[in-house]
Scaffold this motif. Structure first.
Motif, short mmCIF file in Angstrom:
data_model
loop_
_atom_site.label_atom_id
_atom_site.label_comp_id
_atom_site.label_asym_id
_atom_site.label_seq_id
_atom_site.Cartn_x
_atom_site.Cartn_y
_atom_site.Cartn_z
N ARG A 172 0.87 -1.19 0.00
CA ARG A 172 0.00 0.00 0.00
C ARG A 172 0.90 1.22 0.00
N ILE A 173 0.87 1.97 -1.09
CA ILE A 173 1.77 3.11 -1.23
C ILE A 173 0.94 4.38 -1.07
N ASP A 174 1.05 4.99 0.11
CA ASP A 174 0.27 6.19 0.38
C ASP A 174 1.14 7.42 0.62
N ARG A 175 2.46 7.24 0.47
CA ARG A 175 3.40 8.36 0.59
C ARG A 175 4.50 8.21 -0.46
N ASP A 176 5.31 9.24 -0.63
CA ASP A 176 6.35 9.23 -1.66
C ASP A 176 7.37 8.14 -1.39
N VAL A 177 7.80 7.50 -2.47
CA VAL A 177 8.79 6.43 -2.41
C VAL A 177 10.15 7.00 -2.83
N PRO A 178 11.14 7.01 -1.93
CA PRO A 178 12.43 7.61 -2.27
C PRO A 178 13.14 6.86 -3.40
N PRO A 179 13.91 7.56 -4.21
CA PRO A 179 14.68 6.89 -5.27
C PRO A 179 15.64 5.85 -4.71
N TYR A 180 15.85 4.79 -5.50
CA TYR A 180 16.89 3.77 -5.26
C TYR A 180 16.59 2.84 -4.08
N MET A 181 15.38 2.92 -3.52
CA MET A 181 15.06 2.11 -2.35
C MET A 181 14.12 0.96 -2.70
N MET A 182 14.12 -0.07 -1.86
CA MET A 182 13.15 -1.16 -1.94
C MET A 182 12.08 -0.94 -0.89
N ILE A 183 10.82 -1.00 -1.33
CA ILE A 183 9.67 -0.72 -0.48
C ILE A 183 8.79 -1.96 -0.45
N GLU A 184 8.28 -2.29 0.74
CA GLU A 184 7.44 -3.48 0.84
C GLU A 184 6.54 -3.36 2.06
N GLY A 197 18.69 -3.61 -8.63
CA GLY A 197 18.26 -2.65 -9.64
C GLY A 197 19.35 -1.67 -10.01
N LEU A 198 20.10 -1.21 -9.01
CA LEU A 198 21.20 -0.27 -9.27
C LEU A 198 22.31 -0.94 -10.07
N GLN A 199 22.60 -2.20 -9.75
CA GLN A 199 23.64 -2.91 -10.50
C GLN A 199 23.21 -3.14 -11.94
N ARG A 200 21.95 -3.54 -12.15
CA ARG A 200 21.47 -3.76 -13.51
C ARG A 200 21.46 -2.47 -14.32
N ALA A 201 21.28 -1.35 -13.65
CA ALA A 201 21.27 -0.05 -14.33
C ALA A 201 22.67 0.48 -14.57
N GLY A 202 23.70 -0.25 -14.13
CA GLY A 202 25.07 0.16 -14.36
C GLY A 202 25.62 1.15 -13.35
N ASP A 208 34.15 4.13 -10.69
CA ASP A 208 34.83 3.01 -10.00
C ASP A 208 34.10 2.58 -8.74
N GLY A 209 32.78 2.60 -8.80
CA GLY A 209 31.98 2.13 -7.68
C GLY A 209 31.71 3.15 -6.61
N GLU A 210 32.23 4.36 -6.74
CA GLU A 210 32.06 5.36 -5.70
C GLU A 210 30.60 5.84 -5.59
N VAL A 211 29.88 5.86 -6.73
CA VAL A 211 28.48 6.29 -6.69
C VAL A 211 27.65 5.33 -5.85
N LEU A 212 27.80 4.04 -6.11
CA LEU A 212 27.06 3.06 -5.33
C LEU A 212 27.47 3.10 -3.86
N LYS A 213 28.74 3.29 -3.60
CA LYS A 213 29.22 3.39 -2.22
C LYS A 213 28.55 4.56 -1.49
N SER A 214 28.41 5.69 -2.17
CA SER A 214 27.78 6.85 -1.54
C SER A 214 26.30 6.61 -1.27
N LEU A 215 25.63 5.87 -2.16
CA LEU A 215 24.21 5.56 -1.93
C LEU A 215 24.05 4.59 -0.75
N LYS A 216 24.98 3.66 -0.60
CA LYS A 216 24.96 2.78 0.57
C LYS A 216 25.14 3.59 1.86
#
Length: 268
Positions: A172-184, A197-202, A208-216
């Motif tokens: 049930r999605i009744d509020r905004d879903v932040p980017p790059y997150m898994m919601i359930e 999803g982030l890995q599949r999107a490249g 050199d992986g720094e973008v994904l590291k910052s999102l973690k």
């Protein structure tokens, strides 16, 4: 052209169809409809209102696009519905026109809307979005590019779903879903970063992986630290800057503005 349009299809003389458009049996196409090259319209499809469909779309049997919205405020106007290129619109999908002439209902490019998806009035879906079976989007929903919505869930009106978010089935999605997150869940909660999803999107390969590291780091700060959420948002400014992190910060700040529904929480 006669070989591409079934003789039982009902096409208004005012409709504009590219000569390469295919139309199946018993389809109904209204006066203001325009359809681009290479689009395939299946049997029993209804296209009505001020609807423009781009190129190379596949519209499967029973879909209905451009009909009147399910809105008690609807005044009888014929606002525009705009469909981009390369979309798959599966069986019995409904996409409704906006409530007023100066609004729009829009579907971008290369999206997959599985069977029985409902796209309510004034909703916008960007590009490369996948929506599974029997998902209902209320009016004024906005879905950013590359989001994924699993089956049999409902999205409240005026909700925004962020880029590369993944929403689990029957949520049930009744509020905004932040980017790059898994919601359930019901009520829904942020469960983790959408790593697959982030890995599949490249994203894992960027800088050199720094973008994904910052999102973690951002996820741990927002949803696993002992600070308040407001403090965590402020501390996002201390992380290495990149376009993805900047978009996440901007999305969170915009969700707090008057008239927005706020964010799906990460804890009970």
């Amino acid at each position: 052209m006669a070989t591409l349009i079934h003789p039982t299809a009902v096409i208004h003389p005012g409709a504009e169809l590219h000569p390469t458009v295919q139309v199946g049996a018993y389809a109904v196409i209204g006066a203001k409809v325009k359809v681009g090259a290479g689009t395939v319209i299946g049997p029993h499809v209804v296209l009505d209102g001020d609807t423009r469909v781009g190129e190379r779309n596949q519209i499967f049997p029973g879909a209905a696009i451009g009909l009147e919205p399910q809105d008690l405020k609807y005044d009888g106007s014929c606002g525009p519905v705009r469909i981009g290129d390369g979309n798959q619109i599966r069986e019995y999908v409904t996409i409704h026109r906006p409530t007023h002439d100066d609004d729009v209902t829009r579907l971008g490019n290369n999206n997959l809307l599985m069977a029985y998806t409902h796209v309510g009035h004034n909703s916008v879906i960007e590009d490369h979005v996948i929506i599974a079976n029997s998902v209902a989007l209320a009016g004024h929903v906005y879905i950013e590019s590359q989001a994924r919505l699993s089956g049999v869930l409902g999205v409240h009106q005026f909700v925004r779903i962020g880029r590369l978010a993944m929403v689990g089935g029957m949520a049930r999605i009744d509020r905004d879903v932040p980017p790059y997150m898994m919601i359930e869940g019901n009520p829904s909660r942020v469960r983790s970063l959408n790593l697959i999803g982030l890995q599949r999107a490249g994203v894992a390969d960027l800088q050199d992986g720094e973008v994904l590291k910052s999102l973690k780091q951002a996820f741990r700060l927002l949803y696993r630290s002992q600070t308040t959420f407001a403090q965590a948002v402020e501390q996002l400014e201390t992380l290495p800057d990149n376009d993805y992190l900047r978009h996440l910060r901007q999305f969170i700040l915009m969700s707090q503005l008057p008239g927005r529904r706020g964010l799906v929480p990460g804890r009970s």
